[in-house]
Design a protein around this motif. Structure first.
Motif, short mmCIF file in Angstrom:
data_model
loop_
_atom_site.label_atom_id
_atom_site.label_comp_id
_atom_site.label_asym_id
_atom_site.label_seq_id
_atom_site.Cartn_x
_atom_site.Cartn_y
_atom_site.Cartn_z
N ALA A 1 -12.38 89.93 -8.23
CA ALA A 1 -10.50 90.04 -8.10
C ALA A 1 -10.39 89.92 -6.47
N LYS A 2 -9.47 88.86 -6.20
CA LYS A 2 -9.19 88.48 -4.85
C LYS A 2 -7.83 88.61 -4.35
N LEU A 3 -7.60 89.62 -3.21
CA LEU A 3 -6.40 89.66 -2.83
C LEU A 3 -6.12 88.62 -1.87
N ASN A 4 -5.07 87.49 -2.11
CA ASN A 4 -4.92 86.61 -1.18
C ASN A 4 -3.49 86.93 -0.38
N LEU A 5 -3.56 87.20 0.89
CA LEU A 5 -2.37 87.55 1.56
C LEU A 5 -1.48 86.54 2.15
N LYS A 6 -2.07 85.34 2.44
CA LYS A 6 -1.02 84.33 3.00
C LYS A 6 0.01 84.60 3.79
N PRO A 7 -0.10 85.06 4.91
CA PRO A 7 0.85 85.68 5.93
C PRO A 7 1.98 84.70 6.24
N TRP B 1 -9.02 71.45 -1.37
CA TRP B 1 -9.29 71.16 -2.95
C TRP B 1 -10.53 71.73 -3.34
N HIS B 2 -10.69 72.39 -4.34
CA HIS B 2 -12.00 72.95 -4.86
C HIS B 2 -12.09 73.48 -6.29
N GLN B 3 -13.26 73.59 -6.89
CA GLN B 3 -13.38 74.14 -8.19
C GLN B 3 -13.95 75.62 -7.94
N VAL C 1 -9.67 71.76 -10.63
CA VAL C 1 -9.58 71.41 -9.13
C VAL C 1 -8.18 72.05 -8.82
N HIS C 2 -8.25 73.01 -7.45
CA HIS C 2 -7.10 73.59 -7.17
C HIS C 2 -7.04 73.57 -5.64
N GLY C 3 -6.08 74.23 -5.10
CA GLY C 3 -5.97 74.52 -3.71
C GLY C 3 -4.49 74.90 -3.37
N SER C 4 -4.00 74.92 -1.93
CA SER C 4 -2.92 75.11 -1.69
C SER C 4 -2.76 74.75 -0.19
N GLN C 5 -1.54 74.52 0.22
CA GLN C 5 -1.01 74.16 1.58
C GLN C 5 -0.90 75.52 2.09
N PRO D 1 5.62 86.37 3.88
CA PRO D 1 4.34 86.31 3.07
C PRO D 1 4.30 85.75 1.80
N ARG D 2 3.12 85.11 1.21
CA ARG D 2 3.15 84.73 -0.05
C ARG D 2 1.80 85.23 -0.70
N ARG D 3 2.10 86.43 -1.14
CA ARG D 3 1.00 87.46 -1.50
C ARG D 3 0.82 87.37 -3.12
O1 LIG Z 1 -3.79 81.50 -2.91
C1 LIG Z 1 -4.05 80.34 -2.61
O2 LIG Z 1 -3.21 79.74 -2.17
C2 LIG Z 1 -5.07 79.41 -3.27
C3 LIG Z 1 -6.22 80.43 -3.62
C4 LIG Z 1 -7.54 79.77 -4.21
O3 LIG Z 1 -7.55 78.60 -4.38
C5 LIG Z 1 -8.64 80.65 -4.36
O4 LIG Z 1 -8.65 81.60 -3.99
O5 LIG Z 1 -9.66 79.94 -5.02
#
Ligand SMILES: O=C(O)CCC(=O)C(=O)O
Length: 271
Positions: free
Chosen positions: A127-133, A142-144, A230-234, A241-243
């Motif tokens: 479980a990951k918390l992504n905080l993107k301030p 881009w990754h898998q 395959v996913h990622g983000s800018q 924030p985009r949490r």
């Molecule tokens: O939260 C994001 O913007 C992308 C997150 C992501 O790709 C990941 O955690 O594997």
């Protein structure tokens, strides 16, 4: 109330590799999730500063010039740039926060996951918390996920993710984006750009960016996505924030990625 996927949602997920369900969590639940995110961040920073005195193992390190600190087996990633103290990711965040630990058993997440994993009983993988301030929240190349996990697990096909959005997500604040259908190609070759983490980023010739779909959705929505997609983000260029939390499930009985302890998921009921 059952939250299982309909047949058409399930076949959509299988063919595209993702599925968005909008406004699954209410405004009052979202404000609790946002407070929990703030608390987890404060607790992580405090533990990094004071955890050694409490017998925690605190291990700072850098990869590709970016800062990380492990608190025992919990990894805290900092925003990019050596002097940056903003927290980027905490994994596994349920080990720091009872609120996020309880979310793992939420039937709105686990019932669809029973169908996607293909087992009635589940365990947590991570479980990951992504905080993107605001303004500084960095993007994800881009990754898998499967290449990260293949060394610790022999059932990577059965490690689907669900992302719960705490804020409205769109192109301006670096929403998740996926390459539709790319999950069907299994594990793809990694980059060869000389970076330390090169193998984890998908080689640009292995997919077409033209197939990308932005996971734009209002706060409280959930995005289910395949471990091979395959996913990622800018980066987040907006003023807010985009949490989000990304929870990854697996069949029951297997240990979690980092603790190596089985975290069973509460069973809601069988379809
Ligand atoms: O939260 C994001 O913007 C992308 C997150 C992501 O790709 C990941 O955690 O594997």
């Amino acid at each position: 109330m059952p939250f299982f996927l309909t047949n058409s949602e399930f076949s959509d997920y299988q063919s595209k590799g993702f599925l968005i369900r909008e406004r699954v969590f209410s405004a009052s639940e979202l404000s609790l999730l946002r407070s929990a995110a703030q608390q987890a961040q404060t607790d992580a920073v405090e533990l990094i500063q004071q955890g050694a005195a409490q017998g925690r193992k605190i291990q700072p390190y850098a990869l590709d010039g970016n800062r990380f600190t492990d608190i025992d087996f919990i990894t805290v990633q900092f925003e990019h740039g050596v002097a940056n103290d903003a927290v980027r990711v905490i994994e596994p965040v349920n080990e720091l926060s009872q609120h996020f630990d309880a979310l793992i058993d939420e039937p709105r997440l686990t019932q669809p996951m029973q169908q996607i994993v293909g087992t009635h009983e589940l365990a947590l993988w991570t479980a990951k918390l992504n905080l993107k301030p605001a303004k500084e929240g960095s993007g994800f190349r881009w990754h898998q996920d499967s290449p990260y996990w293949i060394h610790d697990c022999d059932h990577v096909d059965q490690l689907p993710n669900v992302m719960v959005l705490f804020d409205d997500a769109d192109a301006s604040n670096g929403c998740l984006r996926v390459i539709q259908g790319s999950h069907k190609n299994g594990r793809l070759p990694g980059c060869e750009d000389g970076s330390q983490l090169q193998g984890f980023f998908t080689h640009p010739t292995a997919f077409s960016e033209q197939d990308q779909v932005l996971m734009e959705a209002p706060a409280g929505s959930v995005v289910f996505f395949d471990p091979h997609i395959v996913h990622g983000s800018q980066p987040n260029h907006s003023d807010a924030p985009r949490r989000a939390i990304i929870i990854t499930y697996q069949p029951a009985g297997y240990p979690a990625l980092k603790s190596r302890v089985v975290r069973p998921v509460l069973k809601s009921f069988n379809p």
